[in-house]
Design a protein around this motif. Structure first.
Motif, PDB file in Angstrom:
ATOM      1  N   LEU A 616       0.837  -1.198   0.000  1.00  8.21           N
ATOM      2  CA  LEU A 616       0.000   0.000   0.000  1.00  8.21           C
ATOM      3  C   LEU A 616       0.873   1.249   0.000  1.00  8.21           C
ATOM      4  O   LEU A 616       1.934   1.291   0.623  1.00  8.21           O
ATOM      5  CB  LEU A 616      -0.909   0.028   1.225  1.00  8.21           C
ATOM      6  CG  LEU A 616      -2.002  -1.042   1.314  1.00  8.21           C
ATOM      7  CD1 LEU A 616      -2.767  -0.879   2.625  1.00  8.21           C
ATOM      8  CD2 LEU A 616      -2.949  -0.958   0.141  1.00  8.21           C
ATOM      9  N   ASN A 620      -2.873   4.757   0.995  1.00  7.85           N
ATOM     10  CA  ASN A 620      -3.605   3.498   1.042  1.00  7.85           C
ATOM     11  C   ASN A 620      -4.117   3.034  -0.319  1.00  7.85           C
ATOM     12  O   ASN A 620      -5.214   2.487  -0.434  1.00  7.85           O
ATOM     13  CB  ASN A 620      -4.775   3.597   2.031  1.00  7.85           C
ATOM     14  CG  ASN A 620      -4.312   3.642   3.477  1.00  7.85           C
ATOM     15  OD1 ASN A 620      -3.813   2.658   4.008  1.00  7.85           O
ATOM     16  ND2 ASN A 620      -4.428   4.810   4.079  1.00  7.85           N
ATOM     17  N   CYS A 621      -3.301   3.261  -1.339  1.00  6.90           N
ATOM     18  CA  CYS A 621      -3.618   2.718  -2.663  1.00  6.90           C
ATOM     19  C   CYS A 621      -2.835   1.430  -2.866  1.00  6.90           C
ATOM     20  O   CYS A 621      -1.674   1.314  -2.461  1.00  6.90           O
ATOM     21  CB  CYS A 621      -3.235   3.713  -3.751  1.00  6.90           C
ATOM     22  SG  CYS A 621      -4.222   5.219  -3.747  1.00  6.90           S
ATOM     23  N   SER A 622      -3.460   0.470  -3.502  1.00  8.51           N
ATOM     24  CA  SER A 622      -2.775  -0.774  -3.856  1.00  8.51           C
ATOM     25  C   SER A 622      -2.773  -0.897  -5.378  1.00  8.51           C
ATOM     26  O   SER A 622      -3.491  -0.184  -6.086  1.00  8.51           O
ATOM     27  CB  SER A 622      -3.487  -1.975  -3.243  1.00  8.51           C
ATOM     28  OG  SER A 622      -4.748  -2.154  -3.870  1.00  8.51           O
ATOM     29  N   SER A 625      -6.359  -1.734  -6.456  1.00  7.07           N
ATOM     30  CA  SER A 625      -7.312  -0.617  -6.424  1.00  7.07           C
ATOM     31  C   SER A 625      -7.043   0.368  -7.562  1.00  7.07           C
ATOM     32  O   SER A 625      -7.968   0.950  -8.126  1.00  7.07           O
ATOM     33  CB  SER A 625      -7.234   0.105  -5.081  1.00  7.07           C
ATOM     34  OG  SER A 625      -5.991   0.760  -4.929  1.00  7.07           O
ATOM     35  N   TYR A 650      -9.047  -0.670   3.327  1.00 11.37           N
ATOM     36  CA  TYR A 650      -8.382   0.571   2.934  1.00 11.37           C
ATOM     37  C   TYR A 650      -8.869   1.709   3.813  1.00 11.37           C
ATOM     38  O   TYR A 650     -10.072   1.895   4.013  1.00 11.37           O
ATOM     39  CB  TYR A 650      -8.694   0.905   1.463  1.00 11.37           C
ATOM     40  CG  TYR A 650      -8.206  -0.145   0.501  1.00 11.37           C
ATOM     41  CD1 TYR A 650      -6.979  -0.008  -0.116  1.00 11.37           C
ATOM     42  CD2 TYR A 650      -8.979  -1.270   0.218  1.00 11.37           C
ATOM     43  CE1 TYR A 650      -6.532  -0.969  -0.999  1.00 11.37           C
ATOM     44  CE2 TYR A 650      -8.535  -2.234  -0.649  1.00 11.37           C
ATOM     45  CZ  TYR A 650      -7.308  -2.081  -1.270  1.00 11.37           C
ATOM     46  OH  TYR A 650      -6.855  -3.035  -2.133  1.00 11.37           O
ATOM     47  N   LEU A 661     -12.565  -3.056  -0.495  1.00 14.84           N
ATOM     48  CA  LEU A 661     -12.554  -2.502  -1.851  1.00 14.84           C
ATOM     49  C   LEU A 661     -13.960  -2.489  -2.453  1.00 14.84           C
ATOM     50  O   LEU A 661     -14.326  -1.562  -3.183  1.00 14.84           O
ATOM     51  CB  LEU A 661     -11.606  -3.334  -2.727  1.00 14.84           C
ATOM     52  CG  LEU A 661     -11.152  -2.705  -4.036  1.00 14.84           C
ATOM     53  CD1 LEU A 661     -10.544  -1.344  -3.823  1.00 14.84           C
ATOM     54  CD2 LEU A 661     -10.145  -3.627  -4.734  1.00 14.84           C
TER      55      LEU A 661
END
Length: 761
Positions: A616, A620-622, A625, A650, A661
């Protein structure tokens, strides 16, 4: 008629306004090979000139046609001399006449294309194979012409002999052999007879003459005794002038050109002719005297020109020659010395073909590989030699650059010893400034010149090697870009800095070549880094970009593969332009939906791929996502197949909401992504679709709040629980954005929070 039975071996056909200099050089080079050549520089009335031109066409074995894109423009006129000559030769060749003549078109541009305006009557000239000549390497070109001519006549004789039977051909050869043997014996006997009874005194064409009659007699005797056998027809023109007491400067020029210095001196002393005039190429008698190295004649001409001596000595011909350059070109140093003492300006510059101005005599001497002339000119420059040596032409060429360009290290050494500035920089076409001679030598792939310059730099070689032009190019960049690994290796051995960064961007040379996809250069640089290669590969720019990022961004997968195998860190994180820290290369690739890059990176992660896929960023972006897209979910599917956690939570910004998600996606109108995530949940689908967050909200609640109709319908179809309440006691029906959504929910069986509370109690 055989190839050797005509008066001339070659006829040079050209347009004077285009190739006066080249035709003259071709004539002189062919003559040095002892070939008889007709070069239309005769000075005669127009009618006589046309007659002689036709005769020369007829009596030449080979026609050398100096062509250019504009050569045939005047051929549209029916009375054009070149057109008429070609029509005559082509017609006779087409009729398979025994008097066959070879035509060799010659051009001085490698990309020459036949123009479309060639008249039909001479269009077949395009069927003859043309040759490209370099005016600076005329001797090699003449050898090519002679070889082509030899093969042609051999082939022609073979075609003629093939028409006979073997027996007839053998008989023919026997007759020819007997005839030639008889003639040879007869000539030997006649030669012995006349030698015994008559042996003339040696002919001295330079002896002084005292009258027109003596002058004429000398030329006539030189022709009769075959002193100038090949030029006898041309010398007849000089005889005619002497017979008629021709007072033109051309008579003086002709006398000098053919070595009759005694006749020339007589004409000058007796003021027969204006020696200030010029011939067809713009040569003065003084220039011609300098060329044949006749110092006495040069002195006579200079003395006679006393009133206009400076103007006369420094006169420039049509092809940019001066008396001094003539003397130096033919290595006539004594004559050159006298010319300078008499006022020749060694600093005088000219404009050479191609529009290059400020071209000095020193540059010409260097280009023509005349070390004696170079040494002489440097000495003659005296106290101004540094200025003289470092003079530049309009194309930025100078004496040292020219010497290195032709590979003449003897002259280059001489120039450096006398002050040639190897650190001097210029601005090249395209506006690139600070361009050094070393950079030019590297870009032209001149390893000897590179070695010479680095050695000449001495203690300053590190500074010299690492000099940069205004476009950030340096010697090493140019060597690697041109694939000159030998030069690159030499530069690195002598201190070329592969770790140096460009100041404004922080980019290394490795980054530039990684982005360009130059695997060979990348391999060289990584190997040159030695023990520091891992550090070198993972160096970043000011905005956290590295070699691997640049290679992948440009889709150079072979370069990326090599970098990873040699230590490129795919887990390295950076901060994006919008301030999101801890951003991986995989996230960047997933965001751009670059499936090939994503696959490459996931495979490169090996045993750590699940960890890598689920990293992440600070926001908090993966990778998963970032890859979710309404139109294309190939990347998302691949990430899920390779361990992306669809149940991962997230945190949104600074809020306390900790969402899965599915809840985030539900708020957007993206039913395809909802189905993708639910399908990935497999037997945990119910757990995912009814998951409540810290506020007690479900994915359906987020969907009805934002009014995402398609998402709402998809969640209902997937059996999402309709009658759950959040912490505020509100159900999905209570949170519906509009009446349309309320109707959909009611139809599906949704209830309000109040109803649910009553039922509960």
């Amino acid at each position: 008629m055989c190839a050797q039975s005509r008066l001339y071996d070659f006829f040079i056909s050209y347009r004077r306004e285009e190739y006066a200099r080249e035709s003259r050089l071709l004539y002189e080079t062919l003559s040095s090979f002892e070939k008889s050549v007709y070069h239309d520089v005769e000075r005669a009335p127009l009618g006589e000139f046309k007659k002689k031109l036709r005769q020369a066409y007829t009596h030449s074995n080979t026609i050398l046609l100096l062509v250019s894109p504009t050569f045939f423009d005047r051929c549209s006129q029916e009375d054009d001399l070149i057109r008429k000559g070609l029509e005559h030769v082509l017609l006779r060749n087409e009729n398979k006449s025994r008097d066959y003549q070879l035509i060799i078109p010659i051009c001085f541009a490698p990309n020459f294309v036949w123009p479309e305006n060639i008249p039909v009557s001479i269009a077949k000239v395009k069927d003859y194979q043309w040759i490209v000549l370099d005016s600076e390497r005329m001797e090699d070109g003449v050898r090519q012409i002679l070889e082509k001519e030899k093969e042609f006549w051999k082939d022609l004789r073979q075609r003629k002999s093939d028409a006979l039977t073997i027996a007839e051909y053998s008989a023919y050869l026997n007759r020819q052999h007997k005839f030639r043997l008889s003639i040879t014996i007869l000539l030997i006997l006649l030669t012995a007879f006349f030698t015994w009874f008559y042996w003339p005194e040696p002919l001295d064409i330079k002896k002084p003459v005292h009258s027109w009659e003596e002058a004429k007699e000398l030329v006539v005797r030189s022709v009769n005794e075959k002193r100038f056998r090949k030029e006898s027809k041309i010398l007849n023109n000089l005889i005619n002038r002497l017979s008629y007491h021709d007072n033109s400067s051309n008579t003086i020029c002709d006398a000098i050109s053919y070595g009759f210095s005694g006749i020339a001196a007589y004409l000058i002393k007796e003021q027969h002719g204006d020696f200030f005039s010029i011939d067809d190429l713009g040569y003065t008698p003084l220039m011609l005297a300098c060329e044949i190295n006749d110092l006495d004649l040069v002195k006579l001409l200079v003395e006679c020109s006393e009133k206009k001596k400076n103007e006369y000595i420094n006169y420039i011909s049509f092809n940019n020659q001066t008396a001094l350059s003539k003397a130096l070109f033919w290595s006539n140093i004594d004559v050159a010395k006298y010319i300078i003492e008499s006022g020749a300006d060694i600093f005088k510059t000219v404009t050479i073909p191609g529009g290059v101005s400020n071209w000095s005599i020193l540059m010409e001497a260097v280009r023509c590989n005349k070390p004696d002339a170079v040494q002489f000119l440097i000495k003659a420059a005296g106290e101004r030699k540094l200025e003289y040596i470092n003079m530049s032409a309009s194309n930025n060429a100078n004496a040292l650059a020219l010497a290195l360009g032709v590979g003449n290290m003897e002259i280059a050494e001489l120039l450096v010893q006398n002050g040639a500035d190897i650190f001097k920089t210029v601005t090249i076409p395209g506006g690139v400034s600070n361009w050094s001679i070393l950079m030019e030598a590297v870009s032209c792939n001149k390893p000897d010149a590179v070695q010479f310059l680095i050695k000449a730099a001495g203690e300053r070689k590190l500074e010299y090697i690492n000099m940069s032009a205004s476009n950030n190019a340096n010697a090493l960049v140019l060597a690697l870009g041109g694939g000159n690994m030998e030069i690159a290796e030499f530069l690195v051995q002598n201190g070329a800095d592969i770790f140096n960064k460009e100041k404004s961007t922080g980019r290394t040379i490795l980054m530039e070549f990684a982005q360009a996809g130059n695997l060979k250069a990348v391999q060289f640089l990584v190997e040159a880094a030695g023990e520091k290669k891992t550090e070198y590969i993972n160096r970043s720019t000011l905005n956290d970009v590295n070699a691997l990022v640049l290679a992948l961004g440009a889709r150079h997968m072979d370069v990326a593969q090599y970098l990873v195998l040699n230590g490129a860190n795919i887990f390295q994180k950076r901060t994006t332009s919008n301030g999101d820290a801890n951003f991986t290369i995989l996230m960047e690739a997933a965001k751009g939906l670059h499936l090939d890059i994503v696959q490459f990176l996931v495979e490169a992660a090996g045993e750590r791929k699940v960890e890598y896929v689920n990293m992440l960023s600070a926001n908090n972006c993966s990778a998963l996502s970032l890859s979710l897209n309404k139109k294309d979910n190939k990347v998302a599917k691949y990430l899920i197949q390779n361990g992306a956690d669809v149940f991962k939570h997230y945190k949104l910004g600074e809020s306390l909401f900790d969402l899965m998600l599915l809840s985030i996606v539900a708020g957007a109108n993206q039913p395809e992504i909802i189905k993708l995530l639910l399908d990935a949940a497999n037997d945990r689908k119910k757990e995912m679709i009814d998951h409540v967050d810290s506020d007690g909200c479900t994915a359906l609640m987020y969907a009805v709040t934002t009014g995402a109709l398609e998402s709402i319908q998809t969640l209902i179809d997937e059996r999402a629980e309709l009658n759950l309440m959040n912490k505020e006691g509100k159900s999905a029906l209570d949170l519906a954005k509009n009446e349309q959504i309320r109707k959909i929910l009611l139809k599906a069986g949704a209830k309000s929070g109040l109803q649910l509370k009553k039922e509960k109690h």
